[in-house]
Scaffold this motif. Structure first.
Motif, mmCIF file in Angstrom:
data_model
loop_
_atom_site.group_PDB
_atom_site.id
_atom_site.type_symbol
_atom_site.label_atom_id
_atom_site.label_comp_id
_atom_site.label_asym_id
_atom_site.label_seq_id
_atom_site.Cartn_x
_atom_site.Cartn_y
_atom_site.Cartn_z
ATOM 1 N N LEU A 334 -4.681 5.645 0.449
ATOM 2 C CA LEU A 334 -4.474 4.213 0.235
ATOM 3 C C LEU A 334 -3.906 3.530 1.481
ATOM 4 O O LEU A 334 -4.251 2.377 1.774
ATOM 5 N N SER A 337 -6.367 2.091 4.037
ATOM 6 C CA SER A 337 -7.302 1.048 3.624
ATOM 7 C C SER A 337 -6.743 -0.337 3.924
ATOM 8 O O SER A 337 -5.539 -0.558 3.879
ATOM 9 N N ASP A 339 -8.063 -2.870 2.139
ATOM 10 C CA ASP A 339 -8.359 -3.566 0.895
ATOM 11 C C ASP A 339 -7.049 -4.003 0.225
ATOM 12 O O ASP A 339 -6.154 -3.181 0.017
ATOM 13 N N SER A 342 -5.942 -1.902 -2.711
ATOM 14 C CA SER A 342 -5.436 -0.585 -2.323
ATOM 15 C C SER A 342 -4.011 -0.685 -1.799
ATOM 16 O O SER A 342 -3.170 0.179 -2.055
ATOM 17 N N GLU A 345 -1.775 -1.083 -4.737
ATOM 18 C CA GLU A 345 -1.647 0.200 -5.427
ATOM 19 C C GLU A 345 -0.683 1.111 -4.681
ATOM 20 O O GLU A 345 0.148 1.802 -5.284
#
Length: 418
Positions: A334, A337, A339, A342, A345
């Motif tokens: 994660l 990333s 994103d 992500s 998270e």
């Protein structure tokens, strides 16, 4: 002794029976077995202590223990009076067999070191009458100030002195009009490599050497984590090493290290649990959150029942689930990333894992106070937020603000190498 005598609970009588010099006590026939000494002679020994006995005829002062048989039965009716239940059952069996009046003095010629009987200086007071009364005199008795501390909520004793504290002591107190302890908590002994600890065997453990090998927190953790009330516990160095490395170094310490590691969390930020709690939807994350929400009440019950091993089990189980959650979400992927989901998270995984650590630090404080303090210091938890009520998760209480930046990661418990 004066008070007992004035109330008519003491009389001068003849005592004949088997006497253990080592135990300083007369031993009933039912508690004797025959064995052979090193010379091959048949001797009697106490089944309770294993010490030899000798036949004795002497005049002593006796306490009318037999007259308190029914009172002691009534005292033991409440299942909470003596715990664990196995020791309450042992006491009840002794009482049901019938109590004999208790010799509470010794001729001064045989025990000149003891305290003289105030009414007859040719006798000295039986050590277990003198010793038990110290519980009262140490808090001010006979001055009335002792009453603010009496009766004790709980009195803790080893199983080898159960009879003295579970029969003689409450009977003495009843005889002078005082209430017995409200709860008698009895515990087993420590063996070493499954053998009884003794000087003759040379297997006595030095606490100073043990602390040098395992640290003070490590030794304390093992002793409180492994001991149970209803049975003997075993001290084994290989086992200590396995337990400390598996639980303090790995399950607890490694989770902290991973959460604050340079690759996953280079800025050492603790994300706000309240803002992150709704992000993780995995089954293991939801299980972890649910465990966090109920663990403080469960552990509180274990502490109140003096089941320390269950308290530690519960905390370690929570941390195992936290580690499983961490593995499931793979924060090492994660963090690479860009994103936004992500990144959220990742923050939620770190937040939830560190919240487990914070709660564990509070719940384990009675077991390992130094280590717990180091954990809470590292997480910058204010001292006023370290009480039992603070063991509830922050997404429920909102008692701490999120986004705290902690100091550089440290190794809180090093692996033990023997």
């Amino acid at each position: 002794m004066d008070c007992l005598e004035k109330k008519g609970h003491i009389y001068l009588g003849k005592y004949s029976g088997w006497y253990s010099v080592s135990d300083e006590a007369f031993v009933p026939d039912a508690e004797l077995i025959e064995t052979k000494d090193s010379a091959g002679n048949v001797i009697g020994v106490s089944t309770e202590s294993g010490n030899p006995v000798e036949w004795t005829d002497e005049e002593t002062y006796k306490f009318r223990l037999s007259s308190f048989q029914d009172d002691l039965k009534y005292w033991l009716k409440d299942e909470n009076t003596v715990q664990p239940a196995i020791y309450r059952k042992i006491l009840s069996t002794w009482i049901e067999k019938g109590l004999q009046d208790l010799s509470i003095s010794r001729p001064i010629s045989r025990a000149p070191w003891a305290i003289p009987n105030p009414s007859d200086e040719s006798h000295t007071i039986y050590v277990w009458l003198d010793a038990l009364v110290n519980y009262l005199t140490s808090i001010g008795y006979p001055d009335s100030s002792f009453k603010q501390f009496w009766p004790p909520t709980v009195q803790i004793v080893g199983k080898d002195i159960l009879k003295f504290h579970g029969i003689y002591w409450p009977a003495f107190l009843m005889a002078v009009g005082l209430e017995p302890p409200r709860r008698l908590l009895c515990h087993g002994h420590w063996t070493v490599d499954d053998q009884k600890m003794s000087k003759s065997k040379g297997n006595v453990i030095s606490p100073f050497e043990a602390m040098g090998n395992f640290t003070s927190d490590g030794l304390r953790y093992f002793l409180l984590r492994q001991a149970v009330l209803h049975a003997d516990a075993n001290y084994n160095e290989a086992k200590i090493q396995r337990v400390l490395n598996a639980e303090l170094a790995n399950t607890l310490g490694n989770l902290i290290k991973r959460c604050l590691g340079q690759s996953i969390n280079p800025n050492h930020i603790i994300p706000d649990p309240a803002a992150c709690i709704s992000i993780l939807k995995s089954e293991v994350a939801l299980e972890n959150i649910k465990t966090l929400e109920v663990i403080s009440e469960r552990v509180k019950e274990y502490y109140e029942e003096c089941h320390l091993h269950h308290a530690v089990d519960a905390v370690m189980n929570m941390l195992h689930i936290a580690n499983q959650m961490f593995e499931y979400h793979e924060p090492w992927h994660l963090c690479k990333s860009s994103d936004p989901d992500s990144i959220k998270e990742l923050e939620a995984v770190i937040s939830l894992a560190l919240e487990n650590i914070r709660v564990a630090g509070i719940l384990l404080y009675p077991i390992v106070p130094r280590l717990s303090t180091s954990i809470l210091d590292l997480l910058q938890v204010p001292k006023e937020n370290r009480g039992w009520e603070d063991a509830r998760p922050l997404h429920v209480t909102n008692s701490l603000t999120g986004g705290r930046i902690v100091s550089q990661n440290v190794v809180l418990f090093k692996k033990i190498k023997c």
